[in-house]
Design an enzyme around this catalytic site. Structure first.
Site, short mmCIF file in Angstrom:
data_model
loop_
_atom_site.label_atom_id
_atom_site.label_comp_id
_atom_site.label_asym_id
_atom_site.label_seq_id
_atom_site.Cartn_x
_atom_site.Cartn_y
_atom_site.Cartn_z
N GLU A 1 99.48 18.68 131.97
CA GLU A 1 99.97 20.03 133.07
C GLU A 1 99.33 19.13 134.71
OE1 GLU A 1 98.83 23.87 135.40
OE2 GLU A 1 98.42 24.17 132.98
N ARG B 1 100.13 21.28 143.46
CA ARG B 1 99.13 21.69 144.23
C ARG B 1 99.30 19.56 144.45
NH1 ARG B 1 93.92 21.65 142.78
NH2 ARG B 1 93.93 21.80 140.30
N LYS C 1 100.18 32.41 130.33
CA LYS C 1 98.45 31.52 130.72
C LYS C 1 97.74 32.65 131.30
CE LYS C 1 96.91 28.75 134.31
NZ LYS C 1 97.14 27.81 135.74
#
Length: 326
Positions: free
Chosen positions: A48, A52, A136
């Site tokens: 993943e 960011r 998630k």
């Protein structure tokens, strides 16, 4: 458009087989392929890549081009623009820390799985309204950990989870033991200092250690092929007498304690068999196949009714089979 159910199943299967999804913040995009190689060498064929860090779409693109079979997705996808950039780069799924219905729907309409972050029942129900059965759970430990996930997930029998946030090598197996959790996300196997120093062997070692701990292989008994029932009883009685074990007579074999099984007639293996326990048959078979070890069943063929899976090769006259630890 709705995502094809077979695509969703294949996506969730690969998440489950891998078990650990590394959350990657990569500032130096030139290291993408080397990092992917290190992960794969350690048994982790997924990533993943979080938005960011600038250039996340390039990292995704480079990983996917180098390893088309790798399950590479985009993390921290909070806008439609990021979603489009991730999909254009070849991301096979998107993840977010929260639930933005507009972004989720946009991604699903593009035919790409999306796992929004949830932390309470209302968000789970909102995800269900969007047609999702996988989310998630974030931040996992800070929001209450496994006990909280078990509590809020009870009314939602079909919902599955990927806890992320505070998951590490110490609590990983505790999370994965809960059947509604199909994988866990974490960054401990891709620490920033190792990435910065280009210590790919170090990352591979962390991945392999995590995979081995997740599977937790242990020999649970050895089966001895005996000519007939009398020999099976006689052999098991000798073991029982020597070590103070209880003799248990079954339909096809006689056990001495739990470590020695004497078959009443020759079974698989020239000399017998070795039973190895693991925390997950599906993950174990997936990992063994990735190492080039053939099994009589593939990971996708294993279901709740599967009691054991045999390796195709014998070892010095012994067959080897895996059983799932209960």
């Amino acid at each position: 458009m709705a995502i094809d159910s077979n695509v969703m199943k294949a996506f969730q299967d690969q998440l489950e087989f891998t078990g650990i999804i590394p959350v990657i913040k990569l500032d130096d995009t030139s290291k993408a392929v080397d990092l992917a190689k290190a992960l794969r060498a350690g048994g982790i064929n997924a990533a993943e890549v979080t938005f960011r860090a600038a250039g996340a779409d390039k990292v995704i693109s480079d990983m996917v081009k180098a390893f088309p079979d790798m399950l590479v997705g985009a993390g921290t996808v909070t806008t439609i623009e990021q979603c489009d950039a991730a999909i254009a780069a070849g991301a096979k799924f998107c993840v977010a820390p929260g639930l933005n219905a507009k972004v989720v729907k946009h991604c699903l309409d593009k035919g790409v799985p999306f796992a929004p972050g949830v932390a309470n029942s209302s968000q789970i129900e909102e995800a269900m309204e969007l047609g999702l059965d996988f989310v998630k759970f974030f931040p996992a430990e800070q929001a209450g950990g496994l006990a909280y996930i078990k509590s809020i997930s009870a009314p939602y029998s079909n919902m599955k989870f990927m806890p992320t946030g505070g998951v590490n090598e110490k609590n990983l197996n505790t999370y994965l033991a809960f059947k509604k959790i199909i994988c866990a996300g974490g960054s401990w196997i891709v620490p920033g200092d190792l990435i910065k120093n280009g210590d790919w062997d170090g990352i591979t070692a962390l991945c392999r250690t995590a995979v081995n701990k997740m599977l937790d292989f242990q020999i649970v008994h050895v089966g001895i092929n005996c000519a007939d029932e009398n020999e099976a009883k006689d052999t098991s009685a000798k073991f029982a007498k020597m070590f103070g074990w209880e003799q248990k007579v079954g339909n096809s074999s006689v056990f001495a304690g739990t470590a020695v099984e004497c078959m009443k007639s020759p079974f698989k293996g020239k000399n017998g068999h070795i039973a190895v326990a693991t925390n997950s048959l599906r993950r174990a078979v997936y990992q063994l196949n990735a190492l080039g070890i053939e099994t009589e069943k593939k990971a996708t063929e294993i279901d709740a009714d599967t009691k054991a899976v045999y390796l195709k090769d014998e070892f010095s006259g012994f067959a080897v089979h895996l059983v799932e630890r209960k």
